[in-house]
Design an enzyme around this catalytic site. Sequence first.
Site, PDB file in Angstrom:
ATOM      1  N   CYS A 110      -5.706   5.387   7.517  1.00  0.00           N
ATOM      2  CA  CYS A 110      -6.143   4.566   8.653  1.00  0.00           C
ATOM      3  C   CYS A 110      -5.495   5.070   9.954  1.00  0.00           C
ATOM      4  CB  CYS A 110      -5.859   3.099   8.380  1.00  0.00           C
ATOM      5  SG  CYS A 110      -6.842   1.997   9.426  1.00  0.00           S
ATOM      6  N   HIS A 215      -8.675   2.341   3.163  1.00  0.00           N
ATOM      7  CA  HIS A 215      -7.388   1.946   2.574  1.00  0.00           C
ATOM      8  C   HIS A 215      -7.403   2.066   1.042  1.00  0.00           C
ATOM      9  CE1 HIS A 215      -5.040   0.476   6.028  1.00  0.00           C
ATOM     10  NE2 HIS A 215      -6.212   0.182   6.551  1.00  0.00           N
ATOM     11  N   GLU A 217      -4.987   2.499  -0.887  1.00  0.00           N
ATOM     12  CA  GLU A 217      -3.819   1.832  -1.499  1.00  0.00           C
ATOM     13  C   GLU A 217      -4.135   0.377  -1.856  1.00  0.00           C
ATOM     14  OE1 GLU A 217      -4.251   2.120   1.658  1.00  0.00           O
ATOM     15  OE2 GLU A 217      -3.423   0.373   2.691  1.00  0.00           O
TER      16      GLU A 217
END
Length: 237
Positions: A110, A215, A217
């Site tokens: 990001c 994202h 994660e």
Amino acid sequence: MRKVIGITSSQENANEPSEFTSPKSYSKAIEHAGGLPILLPIIDENVELIEEMLEHVDGLLLTGGVDVDPLLFGEQPHRELGRIDPGRDYFELHLAKAAMKKGIPILGICRGCQILNVAAGGTIIQDIPEVLGKQNVIKHQQSAPRWYPTHTARLVEGTKLASIFGEKEISINSYHHQSVNQPAPGFVVSAQATDGVIEAIEFADHPFTIGVQWHPELMWYRCPIFSKLFDRFVASC
Ligand code: MN
């Protein structure tokens, strides 16, 4: 020995930083991929110390956060520019430049993707709907569970990212109002949304210098394909 992955942190109050913060999801993803996550505090004045920090890590994870100061890529602030943090910009830009110089693998997520691009001389679209036109773009600020993929991205054939996922297209989550505009010299686009917004870049001459705009994660534990990105990152360190 596990590979040590330095994870950048954020600060709530850039003027008077009282505490550094970091979402658990980044360190969890590195831990799951077999790496040893450590958090890096923001050092906003001492370049020597920033460079020395890199002697203690095998890989660098540049994390999400506030907007990058547009003066740093030669533009005036757009009226839709969000909050900026000069101290964090200073830290992460020096860190990214030094890591690239040393050949340390970098994963930018990001804001981290944008920092990577600016550090290497690229530019950022300061507000996607305003700059590209509301009617021309899809929703990049999703209102859905954080792990849930809300739009697709085409992986550019022949890129490292495409080889990591082994797919032509993936579905990703989306939490951004900015994106890479002009990729930095030496970088190529490795993923794009259907509206043309750049969703990933990579440095062509390094095994792992990759920035992704989404994202992963927040996704890997529900969408296992995204573990591949962290696995490859840690393995290349
Ligand atoms: Mn998006």
